[in-house]
Design an enzyme around this catalytic site. Structure first.
Site, PDB file in Angstrom:
ATOM      1  CG  ASP A  35      33.039  37.864  39.242  1.00  0.00           C
ATOM      2  OD1 ASP A  35      34.182  37.502  39.600  1.00  0.00           O
ATOM      3  OD2 ASP A  35      32.015  37.636  39.898  1.00  0.00           O
ATOM      4  CD  GLU A  52      40.267  49.139  31.982  1.00  0.00           C
ATOM      5  OE1 GLU A  52      40.405  48.025  32.536  1.00  0.00           O
ATOM      6  OE2 GLU A  52      41.123  49.646  31.256  1.00  0.00           O
ATOM      7  CE1 TYR A  67      43.113  42.606  33.271  1.00  0.00           C
ATOM      8  CE2 TYR A  67      40.870  42.050  32.658  1.00  0.00           C
ATOM      9  CZ  TYR A  67      42.009  41.781  33.383  1.00  0.00           C
ATOM     10  OH  TYR A  67      42.050  40.704  34.207  1.00  0.00           O
ATOM     11  CB  SER A  70      45.646  40.870  43.404  1.00  0.00           C
ATOM     12  OG  SER A  70      46.550  41.009  44.444  1.00  0.00           O
ATOM     13  CG  LEU A  71      43.330  45.363  40.689  1.00  0.00           C
ATOM     14  CD1 LEU A  71      42.037  45.439  39.894  1.00  0.00           C
ATOM     15  CD2 LEU A  71      44.218  46.544  40.354  1.00  0.00           C
ATOM     16  CB  CYS A  94      36.976  25.536  72.630  1.00  0.00           C
ATOM     17  SG  CYS A  94      37.497  23.930  73.267  1.00  0.00           S
ATOM     18  CD  GLU A 112      39.128  38.633  34.932  1.00  0.00           C
ATOM     19  OE1 GLU A 112      40.285  39.115  34.813  1.00  0.00           O
ATOM     20  OE2 GLU A 112      38.667  38.219  36.001  1.00  0.00           O
ATOM     21  CB  CYS A 159      33.927  22.930  72.938  1.00  0.00           C
ATOM     22  SG  CYS A 159      34.508  22.590  71.276  1.00  0.00           S
ATOM     23  CG  ASP A 192      29.323  26.765   9.799  1.00  0.00           C
ATOM     24  OD1 ASP A 192      30.231  27.287  10.481  1.00  0.00           O
ATOM     25  OD2 ASP A 192      28.152  26.616  10.200  1.00  0.00           O
ATOM     26  CG  ASP A 209      26.097  32.096  11.515  1.00  0.00           C
ATOM     27  OD1 ASP A 209      26.750  33.149  11.311  1.00  0.00           O
ATOM     28  OD2 ASP A 209      25.406  31.891  12.540  1.00  0.00           O
ATOM     29  CB  ALA A 210      25.159  28.578   5.838  1.00  0.00           C
ATOM     30  CE  LYS A 214      38.641  43.212  40.745  1.00  0.00           C
ATOM     31  NZ  LYS A 214      38.227  41.827  40.908  1.00  0.00           N
ATOM     32  CE  LYS A 222      43.132  48.644  34.668  1.00  0.00           C
ATOM     33  NZ  LYS A 222      43.196  47.787  33.473  1.00  0.00           N
ATOM     34  CE  LYS A 258      36.145  43.688  45.538  1.00  0.00           C
ATOM     35  NZ  LYS A 258      35.991  42.435  44.839  1.00  0.00           N
ATOM     36  CB  CYS A 313      36.432  18.742  72.650  1.00  0.00           C
ATOM     37  SG  CYS A 313      36.627  20.381  73.393  1.00  0.00           S
ATOM     38  NE  ARG A 363      46.476  37.588  39.699  1.00  0.00           N
ATOM     39  CZ  ARG A 363      46.574  37.300  40.986  1.00  0.00           C
ATOM     40  NH1 ARG A 363      46.060  36.187  41.449  1.00  0.00           N
ATOM     41  NH2 ARG A 363      47.157  38.133  41.816  1.00  0.00           N
ATOM     42  CB  CYS A 370      39.363  21.315  71.315  1.00  0.00           C
ATOM     43  SG  CYS A 370      37.962  21.517  70.208  1.00  0.00           S
TER      44      CYS A 370
END
Ligand code: IVH
Length: 670
Positions: free
Chosen positions: A118, A114, A228, A83-84, A428, A176, A410, A38, A34-35, A116, A292, A316, A413, A137, A433
């Site tokens: 989030d 694959e 994807y 969308s799916l 109601c 994503e 209600c 950098d 890393d050094a 999904k 897919k 899901k 109201c 999107r 109301c």
């Protein structure tokens, strides 16, 4: 160093740093510390500061972020970002497979499964291999230009690699952006230390970080990205999604490695279940799987329906459950007057979010599950839906507990609450109301309707409670003075709101239709009927029969529309809206005079000159519509070679059958 040597060194450093970046973030195989990295980066930064004109378009120094923007520009997607549709369980995955195989008229086909992810859907654009723009999107058609922010994502290639595969001159890819659990915890810790609001879950944190006007903040958030899906790509073709994934990897894009090629739906389900049980061990959130169809020519033949492809489905995961206590139950009144009992809970963490309220649906549900105030209960959240109470734990029920009964007055109201024969909900009965009025107005001004900026829940409550407005039409009677005189309302905000109200007068027709709150007429159906009728006046005159003849409109929607326009209160509101200039129209004459006006087409088999999408677009441009399956409403089946069951069904139902040639003659497209 002379200018030429400096340029040489800048190029060398840029290439080397991008290569090290790829090794570190994509291959997970760094070859310098890393050094050392950098030090090279600092050397490049120094040279670029001295010679800004020599900075390369793919310079890794851009990843640190740049000066804040005043706002995001809109960027439209050349191909809509869809969308799916969801499969909630195994059975729905099985019926997805059955439908797909039936439509394609094949017995076997490969799927790619694959995770999904989030997070937030984004699109990246590369011109000649250089990252040039990126967007959210948004509504699927237009998103926000977040190029500056995306540049700061460490795994996002600023220049594509062309060693393994040529890079197309123009390339759009979708994927994503998300945040890992560790970074989420750290960020929230930092938010709290700075007395700022914590994020409810990693997805919100990713969204909040990506939509920063100051890209230096985005740079500090360690966002992840996986690609994807293709957008528009010039001079490139592969046959399968698996090959596309390989192309993504060859070009140096980060791809989620938990994908799998499955030869049938049983393997899909097996892999789905495996990911579901493994999800706890992942360092980021996934909320299901995406399955897919692997062959791209099959994807093309299946086409899209409404807003989602027919060749893919989101599987899901089962809901996550937790135990907590119901502190109280309160009835809440919606814009239709429907009363929904809501459980106020002792707050509990559920799949990444804090849950403090859960719906109890209606009296029957409460009775069936015997849920009471004070009960210790199991709550669950399935995906993004509102949390719900699954059951009470009877051993823990307090002795003095009583069954819960929805009150007959209600809560807003004090009007009569009754439950009509055959209805699950209590309503109601008072049309004035205030809770209903507020609900209707909130819906009207909301993002997915008239989108009046600054018109939030609090303002609606203030205006209705003070009697300044009683209907959606009254919004247009408000004066600047009335707004400015409200409690805690700054002059500037009042002015902005007045401007937002004024500009909403030119909103699209579908927004107004959606905003009216007609029963069973959601956003999509609003668009469908707006483009068919072209004005509120024409829609108001439509008969149920005429409405039902519209593709996607059934008897329930048709009845809702007809009854809405028959109602004299509603007519009063519509007149008032029109008087204030809300009368959007679309020129539908061109369409309705179209050759195919009112005709419904279905396509099957292999077509030579069209794919499913181009055929649909052509039919729609001539005033007709298309569907994917044959029904009594179908006017024509256009059948190419290899047509099977659809042909049989069309023959049975007496639907006209055309060859592709005959169809071309009909539309004049030879
Ligand atoms: S494919 C046309 N693949 O889910 C197909 N989407 O509900 C759409 N998502 O907007 C994209 N992981 O933001 C695809 N492996 C994956 C995905 C994925 C997450 C998101 C994406 C999309 C949403 C659809």
């Amino acid at each position: 160093m002379d200018q030429q040597q400096t340029l040489g060194r800048i190029r060398e450093l840029t290439i080397a740093l991008n290569e090290h970046n790829h090794r570190y973030y994509i291959l997970d195989d760094p070859i310098i510390s890393d050094a050392a990295y950098d030090a090279l980066l600092r050397e490049l930064q120094d040279l670029e500061t001295q010679f800004p004109e020599l900075k390369q378009t793919d310079s890794p120094t851009q990843r640190v972020g740049s000066l804040p923007l005043s706002g995001f520009e809109q960027l439209s997607h050349s191909i809509p970002m869809l969308s799916l549709s969801n499969a909630m369980d195994e059975e729905e995955l099985l019926s997805f497979d059955t439908r797909v195989r039936k439509d394609l008229e094949v017995d076997q086909l490969d799927y790619v499964v694959e995770p999904k992810l989030d997070g937030l859907g984004v699109e990246l654009i590369y011109v000649d291999g250089i990252f040039t723009a990126g967007s959210t999107r948004g509504d699927g058609f237009t998103g926000e230009n977040i190029t500056q922010n995306l540049r700061t994502l460490k795994a996002l290639p600023l220049r594509l690699r062309d060693k393994l595969r040529p890079v197309p001159p123009y390339l759009e890819v979708r994927g994503e952006v998300f945040m890992g659990h560790k970074d989420f915890e750290l960020l929230n810790q930092r938010q709290m230390d700075e007395e700022k609001q914590a994020f409810a879950n990693p997805r919100n944190a990713a969204a909040g970080s990506l939509r920063q006007l100051d890209s230096r903040i985005t740079a500090s958030r360690n966002l992840l990205i996986n690609l994807y899906a293709p957008g528009q790509i010039d001079n490139f073709s592969v046959d399968t999604h698996m090959e596309f994934i390989q192309a993504l990897k060859d070009w140096g894009f980060p791809v989620n490695e938990l994908y799998k090629l499955c030869p049938n739906i049983d393997h899909v389900i097996q892999f789905h279940n495996r990911l579901e049980s493994d999800r706890e061990n992942l360092e980021y959130d996934i909320d299901g799987t995406v399955t897919k169809v692997n062959r791209l020519d099959y994807q093309d033949r299946l086409g899209i329906r409404s807003r989602s492809p027919r060749w893919a489905i989101a599987g899901k995961f089962k809901a996550r459950q937790e135990i907590t206590k119901i502190l109280s139950i309160s009835p809440s009144v919606g814009r239709t007057g429907a009363i929904t009992p809501v459980a106020n809970l002792e707050p509990v963490h559920l799949g990444g979010v804090m849950v403090a309220r859960a719906t109890l649906h209606n009296q029957d549900e409460i009775d069936r599950k015997d849920i009471r105030e004070g009960d210790t209960v199991v709550v669950q959240r399935a995906g993004d839906v509102i949390p719900e109470v699954v059951k009470s734990i009877l051993d823990k029920r307090p002795k003095e507990s009583q069954p819960y009964i929805i009150p007959d007055r209600c809560p807003a109201c004090h009007g009569h609450v009754i439950r009509l024969e055959g209805e699950a909900k209590h309503y109601c009965q008072n049309i004035s109301c205030t809770a209903q009025i507020k609900g209707r107005i909130e819906h009207f001004v909301s993002k997915r309707c008239m989108d009046i900026d600054g018109f939030g829940t609090k303002l609606v409550a203030q205006l209705v409670d003070s009697g300044l407005i009683t209907s959606i039409a009254d919004i247009y009677v408000l004066t600047l003075e009335q707004l400015a005189n409200l409690d805690r309302m700054a002059d500037k905000s009042a002015q902005n709101i007045m401007e937002a109200i004024a500009s909403s007068k030119s909103a699209d027709l579908w927004r107004l239709i959606h905003g009216l709150g007609i029963r069973n007429v959601g956003e999509h159906i609003s668009k469908v009927i707006a483009s068919k009728y072209g004005s509120l006046a024409a829609l108001g005159e439509a008969t149920a029969e005429d409405l039902e003849a519209t593709h996607e409109v059934g008897p329930i929607v048709a009845r809702g529309v007809v009854e809405f326009f028959k109602d004299s209160d509603n007519q009063g509101i519509l007149n008032k809206l029109a008087k204030h200039g809300l009368n959007p129209t679309i020129d539908v004459s061109a369409r309705n005079d179209g050759k195919l006006s009112g005709l419904l087409f279905v396509f099957t088999g292999k077509l030579e000159h069209f794919n499913r999408d181009s055929a649909r677009v052509l039919v729609e441009s001539l005033g007709g519509s298309t569907a994917n399956s044959i029904s009594k409403k179908t006017d024509y089946l256009v059948a190419g070679p290899g047509a099977g069951s659809k042909m049989e069904k069309a023959t049975k139902l007496g639907v006209n059958i055309l060859t592709e040639d005959e169809f071309q003659t009909m539309v004049g497209a030879e």
